[in-house]
Design an enzyme around this catalytic site. Structure first.
Site, PDB file in Angstrom:
ATOM      1  N   HIS A   1      -5.696  -0.820   4.729  1.00 21.43           N
ATOM      2  CA  HIS A   1      -5.290   0.596   4.726  1.00 21.43           C
ATOM      3  C   HIS A   1      -6.441   1.362   5.394  1.00 21.43           C
ATOM      4  O   HIS A   1      -7.449   1.675   4.766  1.00 21.43           O
ATOM      5  CB  HIS A   1      -5.076   1.035   3.276  1.00 21.43           C
TER       6      HIS A   1
ATOM      7  N   CYS B   1      -3.274   7.617   7.774  1.00 21.92           N
ATOM      8  CA  CYS B   1      -3.866   6.277   7.711  1.00 21.92           C
ATOM      9  C   CYS B   1      -2.899   5.263   8.339  1.00 21.92           C
ATOM     10  O   CYS B   1      -1.711   5.523   8.448  1.00 21.92           O
ATOM     11  CB  CYS B   1      -4.138   5.866   6.270  1.00 21.92           C
TER      12      CYS B   1
ATOM     13  N   THR C   1       0.850  -1.186   0.000  1.00 19.03           N
ATOM     14  CA  THR C   1       0.000   0.000   0.000  1.00 19.03           C
ATOM     15  C   THR C   1       0.884   1.234   0.000  1.00 19.03           C
ATOM     16  O   THR C   1       1.945   1.264   0.606  1.00 19.03           O
ATOM     17  CB  THR C   1      -1.046  -0.010   1.145  1.00 19.03           C
TER      18      THR C   1
END
Lengths: 166, 211
Positions: free
Chosen positions: A49, A32, A26
């Site tokens: 995520h 995040c 990711t």
């Protein structure tokens, strides 16, 4: 031996499951948090995520499980269990992200979303009895992460600060 | 509350006009600052899934210098002025006369930091004041915050308000372009991301029917 590795991309507010010969990746985690759940024995893993701490703050009509810490992690655990027969007590976690991209003097809740995401991820994992083996969290830099389910190594890349493997 | 999924083309045109007027004024301000002529693209108003937001700017991992301002007042929202790192280095070298500024040092040196921050402040300020004049809404920008990082990490910060109601962001994007098409530090993006509740206020202020 030389099987090509397929890289499975995990988008923002998304999770994916991978097995041997696949890597989970990711890109650009800011506030995040990337949560990896893996089973050492069966070489399967999931990566979420996560964007927001709690589904309680959802005000929308549509609902995306993968967006919130308290819903993404349980969903990923049950998918791992169903698809690969992993058991919850064999799962381990590695987490990265939760940075504060901009330094605010005014610490409103929205601005502190990075640390709040990390707290929520930890609480959820604890409630499921999944131990966090390593973490690379906080700070002010974005991170790109990649996980190999076979070696269970997590590679974390930040700009100008290089790559570390945890 | 009107959600981005419900917008008609007319709603999008109204938002484009905000981008047009706002960035037009900002382009003039930038042009004065660097003594160059600055062109502007036709604004785009896009309803994009979060995953694709970063594609507007050039890919999730592209390194950018971003000035972020939180807008408070009648129509709260987030505003970004984004330069690619190369453009940011050119711009700060030009503004400060210091040629030794590099991608690595741009955030560490006090002088380049404040040059970038102040540019973002002036440009966003002129964007917002024309937005405010056009709509009659009171808008107050926060102090500017600056960072250099991957696009995805920077922009996700601006999506937090919207992410509580939707998986889509509505982004008013206007690009600035150097008239001679040279890399001279003026190619940047203005992104305005009104909070979900603000769209209704904006449309009402302009007399645009919601449905």
């Amino acid at each position: 031996m030389n099987k090509t590795i397929e890289v499975v991309q995990v988008g923002i507010a998304d999770y994916q499951i991978a097995k041997e010969h696949q890597h989970l990746r990711t890109v650009g985690l800011g506030s995040c948090v990337g949560v990896v759940l893996y089973d050492l024995h069966s070489h399967v893993a999931g990566l979420a995520h996560i964007m927001l701490p709690s589904s309680n703050i959802s005000k929308g009509s549509s609902f995306n499980l993968a967006k919130y810490a308290d819903t993404a992690i349980p969903a990923m655990v049950s998918e791992l269990n169903h698809t690969f027969n992993t058991t919850r007590n064999r799962l381990h976690a590695k987490i990265a992200g939760g940075a504060q991209m901009f330094q605010f003097s005014n610490q409103s809740d929205t601005m502190r979303v990075g640390p709040r995401n990390v707290e929520a991820v930890k609480e959820t994992l604890q409630s499921l009895n999944i131990p966090i083996l390593v973490e690379e969290i906080g700070g002010t830099n974005g991170r790109t992460i990649e996980f190999d389910p076979v070696t269970s190594k997590l590679t974390v890349r930040t700009i100008y600060k290089g790559t570390t493997t945890i | 509350m009107i959600t981005p999924e419900q917008f008609t083309d007319f709603h999008k045109d109204v938002l484009k006009e905000i981008g047009n007027i706002g960035a037009g004024n900002a382009a003039t301000a930038l042009s004065k600052l660097v003594h160059k002529s600055v062109d502007m693209s036709v604004p785009s108003v896009e309803l994009v899934p979060f995953n694709e937001v970063t594609e507007l700017i050039g890919g999730a991992e592209m390194v950018v210098a971003a000035t972020f301002l939180r807008v408070s007042g009648d129509a709260p929202g987030n505003m970004f002025f984004i330069l690619s790192i190369t453009e940011a280095v050119h711009l700060t070298q030009q503004l400060t006369g210091d040629q030794s500024i590099t991608e690595e040092t741009i955030l560490d040196l006090e002088i380049s930091r404040s040059a970038l921050q102040e540019t973002g402040n002036i440009l966003a300020g002129s964007y917002l004041s024309s937005f405010s004049d056009f709509t009659g809404l009171k808008l107050a920008p926060s102090v500017p915050f600056l960072t250099v990082d991957m696009v995805a990490a920077v922009l996700s910060h601006g999506l937090i308000e919207m992410s509580q109601v939707s998986d889509f962001a509505i982004i008013i994007d206007t690009q600035l372009i150097d008239s001679q098409r040279n890399k001279t530090g003026v190619e940047g993006h203005f992104l305005l991301l009104p909070d979900p509740e603000s769209f209704q206020t904006i449309f009402q202020a302009l007399g645009v029917p919601i449905k």
